[in-house]
Design an enzyme around this catalytic site. Structure first.
Site, short mmCIF file in Angstrom:
data_model
loop_
_atom_site.label_atom_id
_atom_site.label_comp_id
_atom_site.label_asym_id
_atom_site.label_seq_id
_atom_site.Cartn_x
_atom_site.Cartn_y
_atom_site.Cartn_z
N GLN A 146 0.83 -1.30 -0.11
CA GLN A 146 0.01 0.00 -0.02
C GLN A 146 0.88 1.23 0.05
O GLN A 146 1.58 1.38 0.96
CB GLN A 146 -0.90 -0.08 1.10
CG GLN A 146 -1.92 1.33 1.02
CD GLN A 146 -2.66 1.66 2.31
OE1 GLN A 146 -2.15 1.93 3.35
NE2 GLN A 146 -4.19 1.08 2.24
N TYR A 196 -5.92 10.60 4.05
CA TYR A 196 -4.76 11.03 3.87
C TYR A 196 -4.64 11.94 2.36
O TYR A 196 -5.78 12.09 1.89
CB TYR A 196 -3.63 9.88 3.45
CG TYR A 196 -3.75 9.05 4.91
CD1 TYR A 196 -2.64 9.63 5.81
CD2 TYR A 196 -4.35 7.98 5.15
CE1 TYR A 196 -2.67 9.04 6.96
CE2 TYR A 196 -4.22 7.44 6.32
CZ TYR A 196 -3.40 8.04 7.37
OH TYR A 196 -3.26 7.38 8.61
N ARG A 206 -7.88 1.74 -2.71
CA ARG A 206 -8.64 1.76 -1.35
C ARG A 206 -9.37 3.24 -1.16
O ARG A 206 -8.64 3.97 -1.29
CB ARG A 206 -7.72 1.50 -0.14
CG ARG A 206 -8.53 1.01 0.87
CD ARG A 206 -7.89 0.68 2.34
NE ARG A 206 -8.62 -0.37 2.98
CZ ARG A 206 -8.66 -0.28 4.31
NH1 ARG A 206 -7.86 0.33 5.04
NH2 ARG A 206 -9.32 -1.57 4.85
N GLY A 239 -8.49 -6.90 9.87
CA GLY A 239 -7.49 -6.15 10.40
C GLY A 239 -6.85 -6.72 11.68
O GLY A 239 -6.09 -7.81 11.82
N ARG A 240 -7.68 -6.43 12.85
CA ARG A 240 -7.15 -6.72 14.23
C ARG A 240 -7.12 -8.31 14.40
O ARG A 240 -6.27 -8.88 15.05
CB ARG A 240 -8.31 -6.43 15.28
CG ARG A 240 -7.73 -4.73 15.74
CD ARG A 240 -8.81 -4.12 16.02
NE ARG A 240 -9.95 -3.99 15.17
CZ ARG A 240 -11.16 -3.13 15.70
NH1 ARG A 240 -11.12 -2.72 16.67
NH2 ARG A 240 -11.99 -3.11 14.76
#
Length: 369
Positions: free
Chosen positions: A106, A186, A233, A323-324
């Site tokens: 990424q 971002y 993304r 993710g987690r």
């Protein structure tokens, strides 16, 4: 006939193809900031081991990697700017491939989500000179985000070239592809959001213009490394880091145009972060994109096996980004496939600098660490 049709139906554990990238299953590791690269931004032994451990996932998407020093968002974030950083990523890719895995990088430009005490005293650049109302982590503790400089058009073109160069370096390092990060507040997301983009030139004012820079970046990256190796993304309506998107009509106009423009490229995938993945917005954007969808429901709750299975079986997505659960379970696919108990994540260790909470989560007995 019915039996054959049923057996051919995709499940979370069947192979998939995302453009040129072949996946053994449909569980992907979401891009996860972990800040283990030190001041040099070079992936070291610890990062090599971390990604190697998770190679049984269908696809690993790396944490966000900066394409220029001024675009660095976090202390300890890895880069893809120097030869040493490229060599570090080559070691990561080789370790993942040796275990039969696939990995894409990424690439993320922080935009205004940084501070001079993070990016080495360099400029903070964004579409418009509007600061985030909040504080960021620096080596000197939490500090308010500064007012960024509004990018000139030549500076925007230079940032685009940084994305292209970084993507070429990622492929040179042996990774299977790149994911262009246009989400989560971002730089590229800052162009898309009417709250962070107040420009009046070709990159602002209208949904079409706000999408233009992202279209140009992704198109240039696809031309440089091949569209079948490129994902993107997005996170419409997430409303994070003051990149607010609160008007559904504007969101549809902006992201619809973005995906209409990118559809002919034949990108490997679209990664969509949205809380309602089966809802009208998510599925309309999926149709506008016309390609493979990687889905993630966000950080409000940990992605469960049940949620991931349902997303695939209900045909809401082709791949699920997790993710987690992946942080805590390097062998998550094996655990989910056998419906085994899962390790519990330790959030207090997510952003530290050592192996604790990074490479020390146990595998199932007899597992592969």
């Amino acid at each position: 006939m019915t039996s054959a049709a049923t057996s051919a139906k995709p499940s979370l554990f069947t192979p998939a193809s995302l453009g040129d990238i072949k996946l053994a299953n449909r569980v992907a590791m979401a891009p996860l900031t972990r800040m283990r690269s030190g001041p040099s931004g070079i992936p070291g032994d610890l990062m090599v081991e971390h990604y190697r451990q998770r190679a049984s996932l269908g696809l690993i998407i790396t944490e966000g990697v900066y394409p220029s020093r001024e675009s660095q968002a976090f202390v300890g974030q890895p880069g893809i700017v120097t030869d040493e950083q490229v060599a570090g990523w080559r070691r990561v890719a080789e370790a993942v491939h040796a275990q039969g895995g696939r990995i894409v990088m990424q690439v993320v430009h922080a935009g205004r989500v940084t501070h001079p005490d993070v990016n080495g005293g360099r400029r903070i650049l964004a579409p418009s000179a509007i600061a985030i109302d909040g504080e960021g982590h620096t080596e000197k503790g939490k500090q308010p985000y500064p007012v960024p400089q509004a990018l000139t058009v030549p500076e925007a073109r230079a940032a685009l070239e940084d994305f292209v160069t970084a993507s070429r370096r990622a492929i040179e390092a042996g990774l299977d592809g790149v994911e262009v990060h246009a989400a989560n507040g971002y730089l590229l997301h800052e162009f898309l959001s009417p709250a962070s983009n107040h420009r009046t030139d070709e990159y602002g004012s209208t949904p079409t213009n706000r999408a233009r820079f992202v279209v140009e970046v992704v198109t240039a990256v696809a031309k440089a490394v091949g569209a079948g190796r490129v994902g993107m993304r997005i996170s419409p309506e997430r409303n994070i880091k003051d990149a607010l998107e609160t008007d559904r009509d504007d969101v549809l106009a902006t992201y619809g145009h973005l995906l209409d423009q990118l559809r002919p490229l034949g990108l490997a995938y679209l990664s969509l972060l949205h809380k309602e993945l089966g809802g009208d917005l998510a599925q309309q954007l999926r149709r506008r994109f016309g390609g493979k969808l990687m889905a993630n429901s966000g950080s409000a709750s940990i992605t469960t096996r049940e949620e991931a299975v349902e997303l695939i079986e209900a045909a809401h997505a082709d791949v699920v980004a997790v993710g987690r659960a992946v942080i805590a379970n390097p062998d998550l696919v094996e655990r989910w496939q056998g419906e085994h108990l899962e390790n519990v994540p330790r959030p207090a260790l997510f952003y530290t600098s050592g192996p604790e909470g990074y490479t020390d989560y146990p595998f199932l007995q007899g597992g592969g660490n």
